[in-house]
Design an enzyme around this catalytic site. Structure first.
Site, short mmCIF file in Angstrom:
data_model
loop_
_atom_site.label_atom_id
_atom_site.label_comp_id
_atom_site.label_asym_id
_atom_site.label_seq_id
_atom_site.Cartn_x
_atom_site.Cartn_y
_atom_site.Cartn_z
N ASP A 1 70.16 64.86 2.13
CA ASP A 1 70.01 63.93 2.83
C ASP A 1 68.70 64.07 1.67
O ASP A 1 67.63 64.36 1.14
CB ASP A 1 69.04 65.48 3.68
CG ASP A 1 70.09 65.51 4.29
OD1 ASP A 1 71.46 65.02 4.59
OD2 ASP A 1 70.24 66.34 5.71
N ASP B 1 65.91 61.72 7.07
CA ASP B 1 66.63 62.25 6.13
C ASP B 1 67.47 61.69 6.28
O ASP B 1 68.37 62.04 5.20
CB ASP B 1 67.48 63.22 7.70
CG ASP B 1 66.04 63.94 8.03
OD1 ASP B 1 65.47 64.42 7.93
OD2 ASP B 1 67.40 64.49 8.90
N CYS C 1 59.61 63.80 9.75
CA CYS C 1 60.75 63.23 10.33
C CYS C 1 60.92 62.46 10.46
O CYS C 1 62.13 62.11 10.46
CB CYS C 1 61.37 64.75 10.40
SG CYS C 1 61.69 65.81 9.99
N HIS D 1 65.19 70.77 3.90
CA HIS D 1 64.45 70.01 4.19
C HIS D 1 63.30 70.25 3.51
O HIS D 1 62.83 71.77 4.47
CB HIS D 1 64.41 68.93 5.82
CG HIS D 1 66.23 69.11 6.50
ND1 HIS D 1 65.99 67.44 6.90
CD2 HIS D 1 66.51 68.10 5.37
CE1 HIS D 1 66.95 67.18 7.43
NE2 HIS D 1 67.44 67.86 6.13
N ASP E 1 60.60 69.14 4.70
CA ASP E 1 58.97 69.07 4.77
C ASP E 1 57.99 69.95 6.01
O ASP E 1 57.73 69.71 6.85
CB ASP E 1 59.32 67.65 4.98
CG ASP E 1 60.06 67.53 6.12
OD1 ASP E 1 61.09 67.88 6.77
OD2 ASP E 1 60.34 65.64 6.71
O1 DAV Z 1 61.82 74.92 9.73
O2 DAV Z 1 63.33 74.54 10.85
C1 DAV Z 1 63.32 71.14 9.75
C2 DAV Z 1 63.01 70.14 9.48
C3 DAV Z 1 63.73 69.48 9.65
N1 DAV Z 1 63.70 67.65 8.95
C4 DAV Z 1 62.89 73.83 10.14
C5 DAV Z 1 62.77 72.75 8.71
#
Ligand code: DAV
Length: 366
Positions: A195, A107, A350, A244, A246
């Site tokens: 981020d 992040d 992550c 995010h 990913d």
């Molecule tokens: O699907 O909650 C999580 C990504 C965390 N870096 C989600 C995304």
């Protein structure tokens, strides 16, 4: 002096990586950016403070085991230096009662070529998180004459950076989805905020998710900062909490991306991939119906995998459907138990940040 830092994408052979630590992690108090993000039905709503010691220890155990697995694959691993996050963060513009963690380096750190840049996060509690990586950055700086150690412009994060009353207890899931579709997010456009985990790097192209944690002004900032790269704003209707990229849109190798079937890339934005013969495959269903306790992220951390090279991928060990799909897509799957670490900020992708991958800056979408 040798070359230490270089990475242009998320799939070329990985040689050196940073893996986060769970120490001193805090569930931050509500603030303008996060109150919009914690789901209404989450048990985390309204609670904050240091995370229970037993959960920190369990997460660290899985993180340490992940490090051993990566080292066994020939990857050098560095770790951040934890800071005591259970203390107030004050700047001339705001005060919040605690920091958060140094668990998801993805992040915070964006590696593009020989540069690692600390991001411009919209959460006040994450304002000083980059400090946990400073000893590593300093070490790379001392030992790699080409390493560019940079910091994105620091957002002020005053009240003007957020829409107030954006969040309302009564808002339904349908309304949330409408807002995502209308690209109506909690952040305003008074300054660039982003981020690093919203940025998908594919050589000459950066695909950046516009959502709760990254605004449009950030896209404009990226365009001016990297004039030799192409910046594409992407968004994924179908995600009520878009943060995010990913667990939504994950490249496995040149020409192949898995896409969260609930958060499909719009037709208009698929063109660039299809025109260059990239295949976009729906990711397999997660093996779990709910995230683990005290976790911010969705069950779609199932697809938050770490690609080691074009044929090898780390997948969370309980995600049987995702592992099977990867296998069918021709990948060797390394199962890594990681659910105890999810609550600290995410999955296997992550939890890492690239330092070195082989390969150069290629143009995959000429
Ligand atoms: O699907 O909650 C999580 C990504 C965390 N870096 C989600 C995304």
């Amino acid at each position: 002096m040798t070359k230490i830092v270089s990475s242009w994408n998320d799939f070329d052979p990985l040689k050196h990586v940073i893996v986060g630590r769970a120490d001193f992690s805090v569930i931050p108090p509500e603030e303008p950016a996060t109150s919009e993000k914690v789901p209404i039905d989450s048990e985390m709503r309204g609670m904050w403070g240091p995370r229970p010691t037993a959960t920190v220890e369990a997460a660290n155990e899985q993180l340490d085991n992940y490090v051993k697995i990566l080292e066994g694959l020939g990857v050098k691993v560095d770790r951040p230096t934890p800071l005591q996050w259970n203390q107030a963060i004050t700047t001339p513009d705001f005060r919040t009662e605690s920091g958060m963690t140094q668990m998801p380096p993805r992040d915070i750190l964006l590696t593009i070529g020989n540069e690692i840049m600390s991001s411009a996060n919209s959460f006040r509690c994450r304002y000083f998180e980059y400090l946990a990586y400073w000893p590593l950055m300093n070490d790379y700086f001392d030992n790699d004459p080409e390493f560019k150690w940079t910091q994105a412009p620091r957002p002020r994060l005053t009240d003007k950076s957020y829409k107030h009353n954006y969040y309302d207890e009564q808002i339904s899931l349908e309304e949330r989805l409408e807002r995502t579709a209308a690209k109506d997010f909690v952040t305003t456009e008074v300054e660039p905020m982003w981020d690093a985990a919203d940025v998908m790097r594919v050589g000459k192209d950066l695909f950046i998710q516009h959502g709760l944690t990254t605004n449009r002004k950030a896209m404009e900032w990226f365009k001016r900062y990297y004039p030799d790269l192409r910046v594409h704003a992407v968004n994924f209707p179908g995600d009520p909490y878009p943060i995010h990229i990913d667990a939504t849109f994950v490249p496995l190798r040149p020409g192949l991306i898995i896409n969260n079937p609930h958060r499909r890339l719009p037709e208009e934005q698929r063109k660039i991939f299809e025109a260059n013969d990239w295949e976009i495959v729906d990711a397999a269903q997660p093996a779990h119906d709910t995230p683990p306790p005290l976790c911010y992220s969705s069950v779609w951390l199932s697809m938050n995998c770490l690609v080691i090279d074009h044929k090898t991928v780390c997948v969370e060990a309980s995600e049987v459907h995702q592992m099977e799909q990867m296998d069918k897509l021709g990948m060797n799957v390394i199962p890594v138990p990681f659910r105890d670490a999810y609550a600290f900020g995410g999955g296997l992708h992550c939890a890492t940040a690239d330092v070195y991958r082989e390969g150069t800056c290629e143009d995959y979408f000429p």
